[in-house]
Design a protein around this motif. Sequence first.
Motif, PDB file in Angstrom:
ATOM      1  N   ASP A  88       0.874  -1.173   0.000  1.00  0.00           N
ATOM      2  CA  ASP A  88       0.000   0.000   0.000  1.00  0.00           C
ATOM      3  C   ASP A  88       0.910   1.221   0.000  1.00  0.00           C
ATOM      4  N   SER A  89       0.834   1.998  -1.071  1.00  0.00           N
ATOM      5  CA  SER A  89       1.740   3.141  -1.203  1.00  0.00           C
ATOM      6  C   SER A  89       1.475   4.222  -0.152  1.00  0.00           C
ATOM      7  N   ARG A  90       0.309   4.166   0.500  1.00  0.00           N
ATOM      8  CA  ARG A  90      -0.025   5.179   1.505  1.00  0.00           C
ATOM      9  C   ARG A  90       0.633   4.896   2.848  1.00  0.00           C
ATOM     10  N   GLU A  91       1.188   3.693   2.997  1.00  0.00           N
ATOM     11  CA  GLU A  91       1.876   3.334   4.233  1.00  0.00           C
ATOM     12  C   GLU A  91       3.350   3.697   4.133  1.00  0.00           C
ATOM     13  N   LYS A  92       4.021   3.762   5.274  1.00  0.00           N
ATOM     14  CA  LYS A  92       5.462   3.995   5.294  1.00  0.00           C
ATOM     15  C   LYS A  92       6.140   2.637   5.136  1.00  0.00           C
ATOM     16  N   ASN A  93       6.674   2.388   3.957  1.00  0.00           N
ATOM     17  CA  ASN A  93       7.272   1.093   3.636  1.00  0.00           C
ATOM     18  C   ASN A  93       8.792   1.199   3.636  1.00  0.00           C
ATOM     19  N   PRO A  94       9.474   0.101   3.995  1.00  0.00           N
ATOM     20  CA  PRO A  94      10.939   0.107   3.909  1.00  0.00           C
ATOM     21  C   PRO A  94      11.389   0.260   2.454  1.00  0.00           C
ATOM     22  N   GLU A  95      12.601   0.762   2.273  1.00  0.00           N
ATOM     23  CA  GLU A  95      13.120   1.016   0.928  1.00  0.00           C
ATOM     24  C   GLU A  95      13.119  -0.243   0.076  1.00  0.00           C
ATOM     25  N   SER A  96      13.433  -1.381   0.694  1.00  0.00           N
ATOM     26  CA  SER A  96      13.481  -2.645  -0.051  1.00  0.00           C
ATOM     27  C   SER A  96      12.117  -3.001  -0.621  1.00  0.00           C
ATOM     28  N   LYS A  97      11.047  -2.716   0.138  1.00  0.00           N
ATOM     29  CA  LYS A  97       9.702  -3.025  -0.343  1.00  0.00           C
ATOM     30  C   LYS A  97       9.297  -2.063  -1.452  1.00  0.00           C
ATOM     31  N   GLU A  98       9.660  -0.781  -1.313  1.00  0.00           N
ATOM     32  CA  GLU A  98       9.375   0.194  -2.363  1.00  0.00           C
ATOM     33  C   GLU A  98      10.037  -0.225  -3.674  1.00  0.00           C
ATOM     34  N   LYS A  99      11.262  -0.735  -3.569  1.00  0.00           N
ATOM     35  CA  LYS A  99      11.987  -1.173  -4.768  1.00  0.00           C
ATOM     36  C   LYS A  99      11.333  -2.399  -5.386  1.00  0.00           C
ATOM     37  N   THR A 100      10.900  -3.326  -4.540  1.00  0.00           N
ATOM     38  CA  THR A 100      10.244  -4.545  -5.039  1.00  0.00           C
ATOM     39  C   THR A 100       8.995  -4.211  -5.847  1.00  0.00           C
ATOM     40  N   PHE A 101       8.259  -3.180  -5.416  1.00  0.00           N
ATOM     41  CA  PHE A 101       7.002  -2.820  -6.069  1.00  0.00           C
ATOM     42  C   PHE A 101       7.143  -1.596  -6.968  1.00  0.00           C
TER      43      PHE A 101
END
Length: 309
Positions: A88-101
């Motif tokens: 969910d892009s509205r959540e604060k995600n770790p950098e690794s998860k942002e890269k995965t998606f």
Amino acid sequence: ERPTDVVRLALAFKSGDAFGYAITTVQNVSMARDSAVDKSTQRMTYRYRFDVLAVNEDGSARMRATCLAVTFKGEYDDGGTKKTMQYDSREKNPESKEKTFAQYNAPVGAPFEVTLTREGKVERVSKYDEVIKRLLGKDFNTIKQQARQKIAEDYAENGLQNILQGAFQKLEDRPVGVDSAWRHAWTGNLGFLKVQNDATYTLKGFEKSARGKLAHIAASMTSKYIGNKTLDTGQGLATVETFDITGSGTTLFNMDDGRPESRKTTQTVRVKFYVEPPEELKKMAPDQAKSFWWSQNATMESIVERIAL
């Protein structure tokens, strides 16, 4: 309501207009390699805001498209091992998860421009450099310019233009009446396969609602493979044995404000290939590099709904 006169189903815009859609795709896929079967379900929703920047004399509009959010959920079963992936892009995600998606979240918060004809065709997307920077991340400055340009063009077509086209109904460019039908044909890609798509739309009637006068449009769709019967996938030669894609859908088009109110389409996909590994691989690992049947059965839904901004 079934009037006898004809109407013009055209998108209507004026500079300063703002509106939004939630564009959801749901895929249920079963893939088999010989007797080994993998199953997956994926649901992805983009929330987009459109701001009309200019309207041309022919009724086409140049708009700023802003992806407000994207959510993703995937469930996978590879023959016993099950896993779930969520984003969910509205959540604060770790950098690794942002890269995965990154392939999904690249447009979030990175506005670009889109030109839309009055008949509902997304003619082009432009000014999407910030989207590509988000897509490539740290690789943006290190990847060769030619390769970066190819990635950008592919993503503009498949990651932006195709998704946005799902929000807008293809309309007839002439007046139509109840039971009038019109056809739309276009080429596209299904993975590495080039396909010819053919859709027929029929105006079924009208209804009055609190949101305005709505036109009901029904759609039927087919797709056929138009490439060579045998193609090189990079991992071997694949011979197309079965290729069958059919679909249907409905659209509610708001006659009062000249916009689709909602759309829903469903497609079924049946494809089957015979895959032969490369000769050099057969020589290196004859026990592992064996020919096999690969098939896919899937249902794909597209659901588009107006959202409040």
